[in-house]
Design an enzyme around this catalytic site. Sequence first.
Site, PDB file in Angstrom:
ATOM      1  N   HIS A   1      47.067  38.964  37.970  1.00  0.00           N
ATOM      2  CA  HIS A   1      48.088  39.921  37.565  1.00  0.00           C
ATOM      3  C   HIS A   1      48.343  39.832  36.067  1.00  0.00           C
ATOM      4  O   HIS A   1      48.843  38.824  35.577  1.00  0.00           O
ATOM      5  CB  HIS A   1      49.377  39.676  38.345  1.00  0.00           C
ATOM      6  CG  HIS A   1      50.295  40.857  38.371  1.00  0.00           C
ATOM      7  ND1 HIS A   1      50.108  41.915  39.234  1.00  0.00           N
ATOM      8  CD2 HIS A   1      51.388  41.165  37.643  1.00  0.00           C
ATOM      9  CE1 HIS A   1      51.060  42.808  39.047  1.00  0.00           C
ATOM     10  NE2 HIS A   1      51.843  42.386  38.076  1.00  0.00           N
TER      11      HIS A   1
ATOM     12  N   ASP B   1      44.701  38.855  42.118  1.00  0.00           N
ATOM     13  CA  ASP B   1      46.067  39.238  41.756  1.00  0.00           C
ATOM     14  C   ASP B   1      47.070  38.545  42.666  1.00  0.00           C
ATOM     15  O   ASP B   1      46.947  38.590  43.891  1.00  0.00           O
ATOM     16  CB  ASP B   1      46.210  40.756  41.845  1.00  0.00           C
ATOM     17  CG  ASP B   1      47.442  41.277  41.140  1.00  0.00           C
ATOM     18  OD1 ASP B   1      48.545  40.790  41.430  1.00  0.00           O
ATOM     19  OD2 ASP B   1      47.303  42.192  40.305  1.00  0.00           O
TER      20      ASP B   1
ATOM     21  N   ASP C   1      30.390  29.516  38.465  1.00  0.00           N
ATOM     22  CA  ASP C   1      31.070  29.718  37.190  1.00  0.00           C
ATOM     23  C   ASP C   1      32.589  29.789  37.323  1.00  0.00           C
ATOM     24  O   ASP C   1      33.291  30.194  36.392  1.00  0.00           O
ATOM     25  CB  ASP C   1      30.571  30.999  36.523  1.00  0.00           C
ATOM     26  CG  ASP C   1      30.739  32.228  37.412  1.00  0.00           C
ATOM     27  OD1 ASP C   1      31.251  32.087  38.537  1.00  0.00           O
ATOM     28  OD2 ASP C   1      30.352  33.331  36.987  1.00  0.00           O
TER      29      ASP C   1
ATOM     30  N   SER D   1      50.913  47.426  37.358  1.00  0.00           N
ATOM     31  CA  SER D   1      51.912  46.942  38.302  1.00  0.00           C
ATOM     32  C   SER D   1      52.899  48.065  38.606  1.00  0.00           C
ATOM     33  O   SER D   1      52.508  49.112  39.123  1.00  0.00           O
ATOM     34  CB  SER D   1      52.599  45.690  37.752  1.00  0.00           C
ATOM     35  OG  SER D   1      53.308  45.018  38.762  1.00  0.00           O
TER      36      SER D   1
ATOM     37  N   ASP E   1      32.476  29.805  45.403  1.00  0.00           N
ATOM     38  CA  ASP E   1      32.063  30.156  44.042  1.00  0.00           C
ATOM     39  C   ASP E   1      30.603  30.585  43.974  1.00  0.00           C
ATOM     40  O   ASP E   1      30.248  31.532  43.271  1.00  0.00           O
ATOM     41  CB  ASP E   1      32.317  28.962  43.118  1.00  0.00           C
ATOM     42  CG  ASP E   1      32.064  29.277  41.653  1.00  0.00           C
ATOM     43  OD1 ASP E   1      31.882  30.454  41.329  1.00  0.00           O
ATOM     44  OD2 ASP E   1      32.050  28.340  40.842  1.00  0.00           O
TER      45      ASP E   1
ATOM     46  N   ASP F   1      27.976  34.421  44.945  1.00  0.00           N
ATOM     47  CA  ASP F   1      27.428  35.489  44.105  1.00  0.00           C
ATOM     48  C   ASP F   1      26.218  35.021  43.305  1.00  0.00           C
ATOM     49  O   ASP F   1      25.712  35.758  42.452  1.00  0.00           O
ATOM     50  CB  ASP F   1      28.503  36.035  43.166  1.00  0.00           C
ATOM     51  CG  ASP F   1      29.106  34.951  42.270  1.00  0.00           C
ATOM     52  OD1 ASP F   1      28.649  33.802  42.316  1.00  0.00           O
ATOM     53  OD2 ASP F   1      30.045  35.278  41.510  1.00  0.00           O
TER      54      ASP F   1
END
Length: 539
Positions: free
Chosen positions: A468, A430, A274, A200, A267, A270
């Site tokens: 984050h 993030d 999960d 950060s 979801d 890919d």
Amino acid sequence: MRAGRTTTIGLVLAVAMSVPATGAADPPRCEDLREVAVPGRVMGLPTSGGEVLDARTVAASGPIGEHCRVTGAIHPVDPSAPDIVFELALPSEWNHRALMFGGGGYNGTVPAVEGTLPFGPPGDAGPLASGFATFASDSGHQAAPDHEPTPSLDGSFGVNDEALRNFAGDALKKTRDAAMYLLRQHYRVKPDRSYFAGGSTGGREGLAVAQRWPGDFDGVISAYPAWNAASLDLFFGHMARALAAPEAFLDERDQALLYDSVVRACDGLDGATDGVISDAVGCDFDPKVLRCESGDGEGCLTPAQIEAARAISSPLEFGYPVASGETGYPGFPVLSGANMNAGVLGFGTTAPAEPMPTDAAYGAQFWDQWVRHFVTRDPDFGSLGLDPTRPGPWRERISELTALQDVNEVDLRPFARRGGKLLLVHGTADQLVSHRSTIDYYQRMMSAMGAEAVEDFSRLYLVPGADHANANAAFAAGWDSLGALQRWVEGGHAPHDEVVTDVNPDARQRTRPLCEFPTWPRYDGTGSVDEAGSFSCVD
């Protein structure tokens, strides 16, 4: 180092890390450092010198061995500016290496020198436990310890020019030089290698040292870096005003609805269902499908809420030139898997208002502090009344701050020529620093230096599902970045086939391949979805 991957260089590093310090006729005494002053001449930027406030031997405890804990202060040139307070840990069994930790938020407290790295591996005890001399500072001001909701949101120091310059980067050089002076006084030799690690604000600081003082560190780990800090502040203002608009705020129920809807829609892109969206670019969920047909009903969003979500997930163009050369901020991927149901770190639990609530979004509070203490220097100024795209009389001041705070030099050839290595890592969920911004920085490096030159000294890894600082992540990233960096710096072995572990308590230590940008992990269709070997990095 992971089981089954021990190499010759790994054995060499392991042996080196256990070698005690040499070069001193007698064993160094921690208490001797109490008499040491830090001359201003040893620091590369102007100060009034420094002093050791305390030096004491700390007994071994758990994985952390005996070490000398030094607390010091670097005095400012401006007598009205605060000191830079720093700490230095000098292990009795030193591995001849040093590591500086970066800070977070507005800093104001000294990071734990016995702590671990951002996105560190599971079970890691930290660099000090491995024999590193470690150090860190508060960046040149002391936050009010009772500042709500956290001292890292205290920006009141910004009214002092020297304190502001220290926070923007100057304290990094002063702290590093003072720490190295005391380290040499103690061990009688300088470290063989020096590293920097931060996330950060600390990630911005990592890029700052590589840009401004390319000979100071051999390797840098920059996690979720807020490198364009003033530009991010302007986006925070844009976000705060969007959430403060009438009927626009999404409460916790609405945030959960939006987040869950995005996950359901994206979801499986890919190949694995999960809870982690790996194909963030391919997720084009539009919140308009959640629009209430009339009023504010259950399980839907109002037009004002949809507009706020779109504003936050879209790029912002400033519409006027600023001194740093930045033209905008790329927005947050809140519609492609970012965890917005994370309290203050996400949208907050209360809408931004005047005065700014302590449970409003962290970004809104960050903006509020920046406007009142950095821009206007009027603690009573109403931050929501300043439009970041039409700042009026504050435009020149904002431009000055971008020149100071946006750490955006992308030609890192001086750092690379000295053998420096850079690892960039960022989670795609993030809430506080957009991973799109880190992609932007990396692509600028490629344009300025050429792809081959960048490949020789740097890597960018994006971690799907990580947020984050692993605050409330679908996939909490854990990776031995320091080990990877050491093998590259000290052995010439570039990172290859790296693996990241989900360190969430209930995640069963599931793993994923740590894919080099621009690739991302896709499930191969066979094998456990909890194992990295079942995924391939695809572009």
